[in-house]
Design a protein around this motif. Sequence first.
Motif, PDB file in Angstrom:
ATOM      1  N   GLY A   9       4.138 -15.393  21.521  1.00 24.03           N
ATOM      2  CA  GLY A   9       5.358 -15.233  20.719  1.00 24.03           C
ATOM      3  C   GLY A   9       5.106 -14.161  19.666  1.00 24.03           C
ATOM      4  N   PHE A  10       5.780 -14.286  18.523  1.00 23.88           N
ATOM      5  CA  PHE A  10       5.643 -13.272  17.471  1.00 23.88           C
ATOM      6  C   PHE A  10       4.185 -13.097  17.062  1.00 23.88           C
ATOM      7  CE2 PHE A  10      10.115 -13.903  17.248  1.00 23.88           C
ATOM      8  CZ  PHE A  10      10.615 -12.694  16.786  1.00 23.88           C
ATOM      9  N   VAL A  11       3.531 -14.211  16.789  1.00 25.38           N
ATOM     10  CA  VAL A  11       2.154 -14.125  16.287  1.00 25.38           C
ATOM     11  C   VAL A  11       1.199 -13.692  17.395  1.00 25.38           C
ATOM     12  CG1 VAL A  11       0.236 -15.517  15.394  1.00 25.38           C
ATOM     13  CG2 VAL A  11       2.514 -15.764  14.426  1.00 25.38           C
ATOM     14  N   ASP A  30       0.398 -17.040  28.499  1.00 22.08           N
ATOM     15  CA  ASP A  30       1.551 -17.847  28.075  1.00 22.08           C
ATOM     16  C   ASP A  30       2.044 -18.646  29.273  1.00 22.08           C
ATOM     17  OD1 ASP A  30       3.620 -17.320  25.410  1.00 22.08           O
ATOM     18  OD2 ASP A  30       4.369 -18.534  27.074  1.00 22.08           O
ATOM     19  N   LYS A  35       8.327 -14.244  30.302  1.00 24.38           N
ATOM     20  CA  LYS A  35       7.803 -13.427  29.199  1.00 24.38           C
ATOM     21  C   LYS A  35       6.657 -12.558  29.681  1.00 24.38           C
ATOM     22  CE  LYS A  35       8.422 -15.777  24.880  1.00 24.38           C
ATOM     23  NZ  LYS A  35       7.900 -16.482  23.745  1.00 24.38           N
ATOM     24  N   LEU A  88       0.240 -20.990  19.045  1.00 22.17           N
ATOM     25  CA  LEU A  88       1.220 -21.870  19.694  1.00 22.17           C
ATOM     26  C   LEU A  88       2.260 -22.363  18.702  1.00 22.17           C
ATOM     27  CD1 LEU A  88      -1.564 -23.685  21.640  1.00 22.17           C
ATOM     28  CD2 LEU A  88       0.333 -22.447  22.716  1.00 22.17           C
ATOM     29  N   THR A  90       4.339 -24.750  16.349  1.00 19.59           N
ATOM     30  CA  THR A  90       4.042 -25.998  15.630  1.00 19.59           C
ATOM     31  C   THR A  90       5.318 -26.433  14.903  1.00 19.59           C
ATOM     32  OG1 THR A  90       3.186 -24.637  13.805  1.00 19.59           O
ATOM     33  CG2 THR A  90       1.567 -25.593  15.310  1.00 19.59           C
ATOM     34  N   SER A 129      -2.181 -20.513  14.572  1.00 21.61           N
ATOM     35  CA  SER A 129      -0.918 -21.134  14.163  1.00 21.61           C
ATOM     36  C   SER A 129      -1.102 -21.822  12.814  1.00 21.61           C
ATOM     37  CB  SER A 129      -0.503 -22.215  15.159  1.00 21.61           C
ATOM     38  OG  SER A 129      -0.338 -21.677  16.422  1.00 21.61           O
ATOM     39  N   THR A 130       0.022 -22.130  12.195  1.00 21.46           N
ATOM     40  CA  THR A 130      -0.029 -22.901  10.961  1.00 21.46           C
ATOM     41  C   THR A 130      -0.088 -24.377  11.344  1.00 21.46           C
ATOM     42  OG1 THR A 130       1.324 -21.196   9.946  1.00 21.46           O
ATOM     43  CG2 THR A 130       1.162 -23.296   8.777  1.00 21.46           C
ATOM     44  N   GLU A 158      -2.541 -17.085  10.179  1.00 24.10           N
ATOM     45  CA  GLU A 158      -1.858 -15.795  10.244  1.00 24.10           C
ATOM     46  C   GLU A 158      -0.905 -15.679   9.063  1.00 24.10           C
ATOM     47  OE1 GLU A 158      -2.030 -13.024  12.578  1.00 24.10           O
ATOM     48  OE2 GLU A 158      -1.113 -12.456  10.676  1.00 24.10           O
ATOM     49  N   GLU A 162       7.381 -11.159   9.523  1.00 24.21           N
ATOM     50  CA  GLU A 162       8.160 -10.567  10.612  1.00 24.21           C
ATOM     51  C   GLU A 162       8.900  -9.343  10.096  1.00 24.21           C
ATOM     52  OE1 GLU A 162      10.504 -13.208  13.030  1.00 24.21           O
ATOM     53  OE2 GLU A 162       8.891 -14.682  13.021  1.00 24.21           O
ATOM     54  N   CYS A 273       9.057 -20.186   9.527  1.00 22.91           N
ATOM     55  CA  CYS A 273       7.892 -20.755   8.825  1.00 22.91           C
ATOM     56  C   CYS A 273       8.189 -21.488   7.522  1.00 22.91           C
ATOM     57  CB  CYS A 273       6.886 -19.653   8.549  1.00 22.91           C
ATOM     58  SG  CYS A 273       6.173 -19.001  10.060  1.00 22.91           S
ATOM     59  N   LYS A 276       9.668 -25.134   7.728  1.00 21.69           N
ATOM     60  CA  LYS A 276       8.813 -26.119   8.409  1.00 21.69           C
ATOM     61  C   LYS A 276       7.492 -26.316   7.666  1.00 21.69           C
ATOM     62  CE  LYS A 276       6.246 -23.574  11.901  1.00 21.69           C
ATOM     63  NZ  LYS A 276       4.926 -23.587  11.293  1.00 21.69           N
ATOM     64  N   ARG A 341      15.523 -17.699  13.946  1.00 18.78           N
ATOM     65  CA  ARG A 341      15.108 -19.071  13.653  1.00 18.78           C
ATOM     66  C   ARG A 341      15.370 -19.398  12.176  1.00 18.78           C
ATOM     67  NH1 ARG A 341       9.260 -19.003  16.512  1.00 18.78           N
ATOM     68  NH2 ARG A 341       9.280 -16.915  15.612  1.00 18.78           N
TER      69      ARG A 341
HETATM   70  N1  LIG Z   1       6.568 -16.072  13.213  1.00 22.76           N
HETATM   71  C1  LIG Z   1       5.892 -15.785  12.110  1.00 22.76           C
HETATM   72  O1  LIG Z   1       6.283 -14.921  11.348  1.00 22.76           O
HETATM   73  C2  LIG Z   1       4.623 -16.531  11.783  1.00 22.76           C
HETATM   74  C3  LIG Z   1       3.803 -16.047  10.754  1.00 22.76           C
HETATM   75  C4  LIG Z   1       2.625 -16.721  10.469  1.00 22.76           C
HETATM   76  C5  LIG Z   1       2.300 -17.873  11.160  1.00 22.76           C
HETATM   77  N2  LIG Z   1       3.131 -18.331  12.142  1.00 22.76           N
HETATM   78  C6  LIG Z   1       2.714 -19.536  12.875  1.00 22.76           C
HETATM   79  O2  LIG Z   1       2.205 -19.138  14.134  1.00 22.76           O
HETATM   80  C7  LIG Z   1       2.537 -20.119  15.136  1.00 22.76           C
HETATM   81  C8  LIG Z   1       3.262 -19.454  16.277  1.00 22.76           C
HETATM   82  O3  LIG Z   1       4.458 -18.908  15.785  1.00 22.76           O
HETATM   83  P1  LIG Z   1       5.337 -17.901  16.640  1.00 22.76           P
HETATM   84  O4  LIG Z   1       6.431 -17.459  15.744  1.00 22.76           O
HETATM   85  O5  LIG Z   1       4.469 -16.897  17.276  1.00 22.76           O
HETATM   86  O6  LIG Z   1       5.886 -18.904  17.769  1.00 22.76           O
HETATM   87  P2  LIG Z   1       6.694 -18.540  19.102  1.00 22.76           P
HETATM   88  O7  LIG Z   1       7.487 -19.725  19.426  1.00 22.76           O
HETATM   89  O8  LIG Z   1       7.354 -17.196  18.917  1.00 22.76           O
HETATM   90  O9  LIG Z   1       5.553 -18.351  20.211  1.00 22.76           O
HETATM   91  C9  LIG Z   1       4.799 -19.382  20.756  1.00 22.76           C
HETATM   92  C10 LIG Z   1       4.453 -19.060  22.205  1.00 22.76           C
HETATM   93  O10 LIG Z   1       3.610 -20.090  22.729  1.00 22.76           O
HETATM   94  C11 LIG Z   1       3.949 -20.293  24.097  1.00 22.76           C
HETATM   95  N3  LIG Z   1       3.448 -21.602  24.551  1.00 22.76           N
HETATM   96  C12 LIG Z   1       3.936 -22.840  24.299  1.00 22.76           C
HETATM   97  N4  LIG Z   1       3.142 -23.773  24.857  1.00 22.76           N
HETATM   98  C13 LIG Z   1       2.132 -23.119  25.470  1.00 22.76           C
HETATM   99  C14 LIG Z   1       0.991 -23.531  26.199  1.00 22.76           C
HETATM  100  N5  LIG Z   1       0.716 -24.829  26.408  1.00 22.76           N
HETATM  101  N6  LIG Z   1       0.170 -22.583  26.699  1.00 22.76           N
HETATM  102  C15 LIG Z   1       0.428 -21.261  26.502  1.00 22.76           C
HETATM  103  N7  LIG Z   1       1.476 -20.810  25.794  1.00 22.76           N
HETATM  104  C16 LIG Z   1       2.313 -21.729  25.281  1.00 22.76           C
HETATM  105  C17 LIG Z   1       5.463 -20.165  24.106  1.00 22.76           C
HETATM  106  O11 LIG Z   1       5.945 -19.889  25.418  1.00 22.76           O
HETATM  107  C18 LIG Z   1       5.664 -18.993  23.129  1.00 22.76           C
HETATM  108  O12 LIG Z   1       5.649 -17.757  23.813  1.00 22.76           O
HETATM  109  C19 LIG Z   1       3.326 -21.202  14.404  1.00 22.76           C
HETATM  110  O13 LIG Z   1       2.436 -22.198  13.991  1.00 22.76           O
HETATM  111  C20 LIG Z   1       3.852 -20.483  13.202  1.00 22.76           C
HETATM  112  O14 LIG Z   1       4.094 -21.334  12.133  1.00 22.76           O
HETATM  113  C21 LIG Z   1       4.270 -17.677  12.476  1.00 22.76           C
END
Ligand SMILES: NC(=O)c1ccc[n+]([C@@H]2O[C@H](COP(=O)([O-])OP(=O)(O)OC[C@H]3O[C@@H](n4cnc5c(N)ncnc54)[C@H](O)[C@@H]3O)[C@@H](O)[C@H]2O)c1
Length: 455
Positions: A9-11, A30, A35, A88, A90, A129-130, A158, A162, A273, A276, A341
């Motif tokens: 995903g983003f991270v 993933d 994707k 992943l 959370t 992840s957080t 992280e 964004e 983030c 949550k 989100r």
């Molecule tokens: N988005 C942000 O700006 C940001 C910044 C810092 C920290 N975080 C933290 O990072 C974590 C991820 O955030 P995100 O925004 O990247 O989430 P996201 O939902 O964009 O990405 C998560 C990815 O994990 C994949 N996934 C789910 N289950 C899986 C599995 N069992 N095996 C493999 N892949 C799997 C999903 O398909 C998805 O592509 C969270 O804990 C979030 O709090 C996010």
Amino acid sequence: MKIIVVGTGFVGLTHAAVLSESGHKVYAYDIDKEKIDAYNSGKREKIERYVHEPGLASIIQDTLNRYLFFVDNIEDIIEGTQAIFLCLPTPPNLDGSTDLSYYKNAVHLLGERLAKRTDQERVVLINKSTVPVGTARMLQGILDEHAVPNFGVASNPEFLPEGDAVERSRKPDRIVVGADTEKDFAILRRTYSRFVNHVRISYIETTPETAESIKYVANTLLLTYISFWNGVGARLGETLDNLDMEDLKRGVTSDSRISKWGSYVSNGAGGSCFGKDIQSLIYQLRSRHQPTELLEQVYHINEFQKKYLVDRAINEAGFNFNNKTVALLGLAFKKQTNDMRDSSSLVVVERLLSHGVKSIRAYDPLATEEAKHYFDPNKNSLFDKISYHDSVHSALEGSDALFITTDWEEFRALADTIQDSVKPPYLVIDGRRMIVNYRSLIVAGYTYLAVGSKL
Ligand SMILES: NC(=O)c1ccc[n+]([C@@H]2O[C@H](COP(=O)([O-])OP(=O)(O)OC[C@H]3O[C@@H](n4cnc5c(N)ncnc54)[C@H](O)[C@@H]3O)[C@@H](O)[C@H]2O)c1
């Protein structure tokens, strides 16, 4: 190094791409096959359909299949891997606690596979992840259950924002690594060799529990800044005569002890983030029987900001939304991203529909496709009232009011576009104080209602 990033995903996608620029061989895995196919296509528009971050698609195109590999099967890539980053989801449970089911699923699968590997070299599993304090220990427990040999666990939260993810991943303020053994710190130092001993980057090595806590304290402090200004600055500006919000901000933040970041008033902070993470920290502290009033207020002020401008329009401006057409400018939770989100626009749409608007004409430079998933008429027939437009001008056509929810730079110069497109009586609701030349609108007879100002 051979590195696996789990979750793209983003991270995960940003992390994998930026690590691949350092010359590591990075396998990004993933479970979402669509994707993975999109990323493997190397096509910008397909990549950006999932993660739209400035500069990200270009890195992927440069390193794809040389340093960066996308896979939907973990089986064949485990051997010889030294670091596995878990990126992943959370999400929050209803009670505010963190749903770790994605984590557990992924770690069990990894545990089974790691237990069977033949190389037996040290491998570190790293939480990016957080995750609640104590999750690194949980990870260790699951891997022990699977009898994985020669592994370590680490927390490496992280902090990327964004919209600026690539730039800030290339030049982070700090790297925080929480681990238990020198062997594991050494693997992370190799992973991040270009940041270790950097003059400008704090490279912090600590315990996993401290690293996990740093992320929660940092994120909730940022939201506290935002809520402080919304809870105090906006309330003053909306009730005092003759208060100039820009001068207030400048006067207060000229003190070097006071943060300039977050010193603005707005229709609330969205994104996946802040909401949550603060709920999770409240839950974690409550579980330890600690008072949480401050954090609860910070959270509530932020949620209030997302919805109260519709009430101000009704109560202060005397606007009746029933059967009206509203132009919604901005869908993403902030500029430079297609991420919706927890976006304020979700709350605004819900409120406008509940007040009986005839139609909503939406415009966002990046998030239209994303919005169609959120506002799917198959889920709620009221979403049929939303139409999507490819310019501000088009969104304004035939509208009775407009609502700015996102801080896209192009909205700063809206005063002229509004006067060219719609005539008074007309209500402008500015949830971000974007319109620089708003006085010209007032002079021309438009009603201008901004967060942080009296009508
Ligand atoms: N988005 C942000 O700006 C940001 C910044 C810092 C920290 N975080 C933290 O990072 C974590 C991820 O955030 P995100 O925004 O990247 O989430 P996201 O939902 O964009 O990405 C998560 C990815 O994990 C994949 N996934 C789910 N289950 C899986 C599995 N069992 N095996 C493999 N892949 C799997 C999903 O398909 C998805 O592509 C969270 O804990 C979030 O709090 C996010």
